[in-house]
Design a protein around this motif. Structure first.
Motif, PDB file in Angstrom:
ATOM      1  N   PHE A 290      22.039  40.619 -25.084  1.00  0.00           N
ATOM      2  CA  PHE A 290      21.711  39.420 -24.761  1.00  0.00           C
ATOM      3  C   PHE A 290      20.307  39.074 -24.378  1.00  0.00           C
ATOM      4  N   ALA A 291      19.858  37.941 -24.398  1.00  0.00           N
ATOM      5  CA  ALA A 291      18.426  37.396 -24.010  1.00  0.00           C
ATOM      6  C   ALA A 291      18.387  36.311 -23.141  1.00  0.00           C
ATOM      7  N   GLU A 292      17.733  36.765 -22.060  1.00  0.00           N
ATOM      8  CA  GLU A 292      17.648  35.566 -20.902  1.00  0.00           C
ATOM      9  C   GLU A 292      16.233  35.316 -20.418  1.00  0.00           C
ATOM     10  N   PRO A 293      15.962  34.224 -19.979  1.00  0.00           N
ATOM     11  CA  PRO A 293      14.772  33.556 -19.510  1.00  0.00           C
ATOM     12  C   PRO A 293      14.184  34.626 -18.251  1.00  0.00           C
ATOM     13  N   GLN A 294      12.910  34.919 -18.504  1.00  0.00           N
ATOM     14  CA  GLN A 294      12.224  35.677 -17.411  1.00  0.00           C
ATOM     15  C   GLN A 294      12.449  35.074 -16.242  1.00  0.00           C
ATOM     16  N   GLU A 295      12.452  33.826 -15.865  1.00  0.00           N
ATOM     17  CA  GLU A 295      12.766  33.255 -14.503  1.00  0.00           C
ATOM     18  C   GLU A 295      14.297  33.260 -14.158  1.00  0.00           C
ATOM     19  N   SER A 296      15.188  33.284 -15.139  1.00  0.00           N
ATOM     20  CA  SER A 296      16.668  33.351 -14.617  1.00  0.00           C
ATOM     21  C   SER A 296      17.636  34.245 -15.496  1.00  0.00           C
ATOM     22  N   PRO A 297      17.121  35.680 -15.255  1.00  0.00           N
ATOM     23  CA  PRO A 297      18.016  36.662 -15.846  1.00  0.00           C
ATOM     24  C   PRO A 297      19.396  36.914 -15.001  1.00  0.00           C
ATOM     25  N   CYS A 298      19.996  36.074 -14.803  1.00  0.00           N
ATOM     26  CA  CYS A 298      21.064  36.458 -14.043  1.00  0.00           C
ATOM     27  C   CYS A 298      22.059  37.560 -14.276  1.00  0.00           C
ATOM     28  N   MET A 299      22.683  37.563 -15.708  1.00  0.00           N
ATOM     29  CA  MET A 299      23.522  38.727 -16.128  1.00  0.00           C
ATOM     30  C   MET A 299      22.725  39.990 -15.983  1.00  0.00           C
ATOM     31  N   LEU A 300      21.324  40.213 -16.331  1.00  0.00           N
ATOM     32  CA  LEU A 300      20.584  41.340 -16.082  1.00  0.00           C
ATOM     33  C   LEU A 300      20.598  41.831 -14.784  1.00  0.00           C
ATOM     34  N   LEU A 301      20.397  40.872 -13.902  1.00  0.00           N
ATOM     35  CA  LEU A 301      20.444  41.282 -12.259  1.00  0.00           C
ATOM     36  C   LEU A 301      21.853  41.756 -12.050  1.00  0.00           C
ATOM     37  N   PHE A 348      17.651  41.452 -23.104  1.00  0.00           N
ATOM     38  CA  PHE A 348      16.212  41.369 -23.120  1.00  0.00           C
ATOM     39  C   PHE A 348      15.903  40.242 -22.368  1.00  0.00           C
ATOM     40  N   THR A 349      14.683  40.224 -21.521  1.00  0.00           N
ATOM     41  CA  THR A 349      14.022  39.205 -21.123  1.00  0.00           C
ATOM     42  C   THR A 349      12.957  38.388 -22.076  1.00  0.00           C
ATOM     43  N   VAL A 350      12.715  37.285 -21.924  1.00  0.00           N
ATOM     44  CA  VAL A 350      11.924  36.352 -22.825  1.00  0.00           C
ATOM     45  C   VAL A 350      11.169  35.394 -22.083  1.00  0.00           C
ATOM     46  N   ARG A 351       9.872  35.092 -22.188  1.00  0.00           N
ATOM     47  CA  ARG A 351       8.989  34.060 -21.382  1.00  0.00           C
ATOM     48  C   ARG A 351       9.185  32.984 -22.035  1.00  0.00           C
ATOM     49  N   ASP A 352       9.120  31.611 -21.267  1.00  0.00           N
ATOM     50  CA  ASP A 352       9.337  30.457 -22.148  1.00  0.00           C
ATOM     51  C   ASP A 352       8.506  30.011 -23.060  1.00  0.00           C
ATOM     52  N   GLY A 353       6.968  30.554 -23.168  1.00  0.00           N
ATOM     53  CA  GLY A 353       5.959  30.391 -24.078  1.00  0.00           C
ATOM     54  C   GLY A 353       6.583  30.877 -25.413  1.00  0.00           C
ATOM     55  N   GLU A 354       7.268  32.194 -25.256  1.00  0.00           N
ATOM     56  CA  GLU A 354       7.498  32.840 -26.525  1.00  0.00           C
ATOM     57  C   GLU A 354       8.776  31.894 -27.438  1.00  0.00           C
ATOM     58  N   LEU A 355       9.752  31.004 -26.497  1.00  0.00           N
ATOM     59  CA  LEU A 355      10.817  30.444 -27.089  1.00  0.00           C
ATOM     60  C   LEU A 355       9.985  29.289 -28.014  1.00  0.00           C
ATOM     61  N   THR A 356       8.913  28.814 -27.441  1.00  0.00           N
ATOM     62  CA  THR A 356       8.398  27.665 -28.231  1.00  0.00           C
ATOM     63  C   THR A 356       7.647  28.120 -29.461  1.00  0.00           C
ATOM     64  N   ASP A 357       7.318  29.479 -29.262  1.00  0.00           N
ATOM     65  CA  ASP A 357       6.588  30.143 -30.729  1.00  0.00           C
ATOM     66  C   ASP A 357       7.781  30.347 -31.587  1.00  0.00           C
ATOM     67  N   TYR A 358       8.749  30.812 -31.184  1.00  0.00           N
ATOM     68  CA  TYR A 358       9.750  31.002 -32.022  1.00  0.00           C
ATOM     69  C   TYR A 358      10.607  29.676 -32.812  1.00  0.00           C
ATOM     70  N   LEU A 359      10.424  28.768 -31.890  1.00  0.00           N
ATOM     71  CA  LEU A 359      11.135  27.507 -32.272  1.00  0.00           C
ATOM     72  C   LEU A 359      10.233  27.006 -33.622  1.00  0.00           C
ATOM     73  N   HIS A 360       8.923  27.187 -33.462  1.00  0.00           N
ATOM     74  CA  HIS A 360       7.901  26.824 -34.506  1.00  0.00           C
ATOM     75  C   HIS A 360       7.901  27.758 -35.756  1.00  0.00           C
ATOM     76  N   THR A 361       8.309  28.958 -35.235  1.00  0.00           N
ATOM     77  CA  THR A 361       8.159  30.075 -36.524  1.00  0.00           C
ATOM     78  C   THR A 361       9.246  29.925 -37.344  1.00  0.00           C
TER      79      THR A 361
END
Ligand SMILES: *Cc1c(COP(=O)(O)O)cnc(C)c1O
Length: 428
Positions: A290-301, A348-361
């Motif tokens: 799974f991949a979760e945002p850095q600010e809301s990784p509830c399953m990881l927690l 995995f956790t992922v930063r919001d900024g990376e999401l935008t990068d991936y969207l563009h990529t």
């Protein structure tokens, strides 16, 4: 507890699930037989889906998404992110599922249909499961459903799937939306005939309020994203469907051909159900992350601490706020934490900024648009071939020498309903 400190420090985390085992749990309530029953139910309803949603005519009323190989994305991730992706890379396009435009077309729609079948059988609208289901679209049936309510709490996409499907069948649909829900999703629901109730609080609050209001009303049914077995079963039907699509690509997953799947995770229901379905088909040869945002990784927690749904991301000082609106859940599904205990490979956790990068990529390499929540899955493909902890996983599981034959799937969970002006903003 070490994991809490790492989360609090907003470190990038790769968590491996030490409790995963090579055999698949076949618990009674979520058995492979129960998933097969869910698939049969979807088949029974296919004429009804086709009737209300002519865009599903091509597939005979079955809602399914393409599996698309993305070699240019692979090349771009390898070149720009040093991703070292080996084997074949695909995107599972649940972003384009008919009717709901997201992965919620699997679980959400399934649960509405399951409840509809229960009601219709009890009321004698259909005489049995071999009756003509088009009777459910008659004026008499519709006026019966009009007296019934369907309610759900949502950050957006689940509300869309429940609202659109239940309004089409004739129900009064009431969607309780958290503050994170995007305006366009609310507007679309109003337009489809659902009622939207807005909350200043987060997803947990919207679910709680919806659950309370529905419980006080005998004619109301509540789709409970935090506990629903039916949602889970609907998502799990993805397993068999994917197996056929892989076969069509000439891929036979097995000991020499491992399958890696990366899925964005909110409360854990959709990725949990999909993982269960895949494990029932591919067993030890599928590795779901799974991949979760850095600010809301509830399953990881919930999974890493073993505390399940009794801990929230706010409890450890995170905000729960993210641009990935579909993943803005502060507390995990207890059901998903339990069912995933021996099935999930890691998170995995992922930063919001990376999401935008991936969207563009993804847009530049393949001209595929998916919403920010969906982009979290790309993180998995970037990490698997480079991250030290992932390398450990590959070695421990005897996968390092098979990786050139691996198949990787990025599970795109939403996007096709995003209005053009919002796409333009996101791609600017
Ligand atoms: C709902 C959703 C998810 C995650 O599903 P959960 O059941 O909340 O874990 C992922 N991506 C998108 C776009 C979603 O709408």
């Amino acid at each position: 507890m070490e994991i809490k400190a790492a989360l609090q420090a907003r470190e990038e985390i790769v968590w491996l699930n030490e409790k995963k085992d090579s055999t698949v749990n076949d618990s009674k309530e979520l058995s492979a037989a129960a998933v097969a029953e869910a698939e049969a139910r979807l088949q029974r309803f296919a004429p009804v889906i086709e009737h209300y949603f002519p865009e599903t005519q091509r597939t005979g009323g079955i809602i399914e998404s393409p599996l698309k190989e993305v070699p240019q994305l692979k090349a771009k991730l390898n070149a720009d992110y040093g991703a070292n992706i080996r084997g074949r890379l695909f995107i599972k396009m649940d972003s384009n599922l008919a009717v709901a435009g997201s992965v919620k077309a699997r679980g959400g729609i399934y649960e509405v249909l399951k409840h509809t079948e229960d009601l219709a059988l009890a009321a004698g609208i259909i005489s049995g499961t071999d009756d003509d289901y088009l009777k459910l679209t008659s004026e008499a049936a519709r006026s019966f459903f009009r007296k019934q309510k369907m309610q759900v709490g949502s950050t957006g996409n689940l509300g869309l799937s429940i609202g659109i499907m239940s309004a089409a069948l004739g129900y009064e649909a009431i969607i309780h939306m958290s503050a994170d829900a995007k305006e366009w999703k609310k507007a679309l629901l109003w337009q489809k005939g659902a009622t939207v109730v807005e909350y200043a609080g987060d997803y947990g609050e919207a679910v709680k309020q919806g659950r309370l209001q529905s419980a006080a009303d005998k004619s109301s049914y509540f789709v409970d994203d935090e506990n629903s077995r039916d949602l889970f079963l609907g998502y799990a039907t993805a397993g068999k469907r994917l197996e056929s699509q892989l076969e069509a690509e000439g891929i036979a997953v097995g000991d020499d051909c491992p399958l890696f799947v990366y899925i964005p995770c909110g409360v854990g229901g959709a990725p949990g159900g999909i993982t269960l379905g895949l494990r029932q088909i591919f067993g030890r040869n599928v590795h779901c992350f799974f991949a979760e945002p850095q600010e809301s990784p509830c399953m990881l927690l919930g999974m890493a601490t073993g505390l399940g749904n009794s801990i929230s991301v706010q409890d450890v000082g995170l905000t729960g706020k993210t641009q990935a609106d579909g993943l803005a859940c502060g507390r995990a599904s207890g059901l998903s934490c339990r069912v995933m205990a021996n099935e999930l490979a890691g998170i995995f956790t992922v930063r919001d900024g990376e999401l935008t990068d991936y969207l563009h990529t993804l847009w530049r390499s393949e001209e595929i648009f998916i919403e920010p929540s969906s982009c979290a899955a790309i993180k998995g493909a970037v990490q698997i071939g480079t991250n030290d902890i992932c390398q450990k996983y590959l070695v421990q599981n005897g996968l390092a020498e098979k990786i050139d034959k691996a198949v990787h799937i990025i599970w795109a969970t939403g996007g096709s309903f995003v209005p053009q002006e919002i796409r333009d903003e996101l791609l600017a």
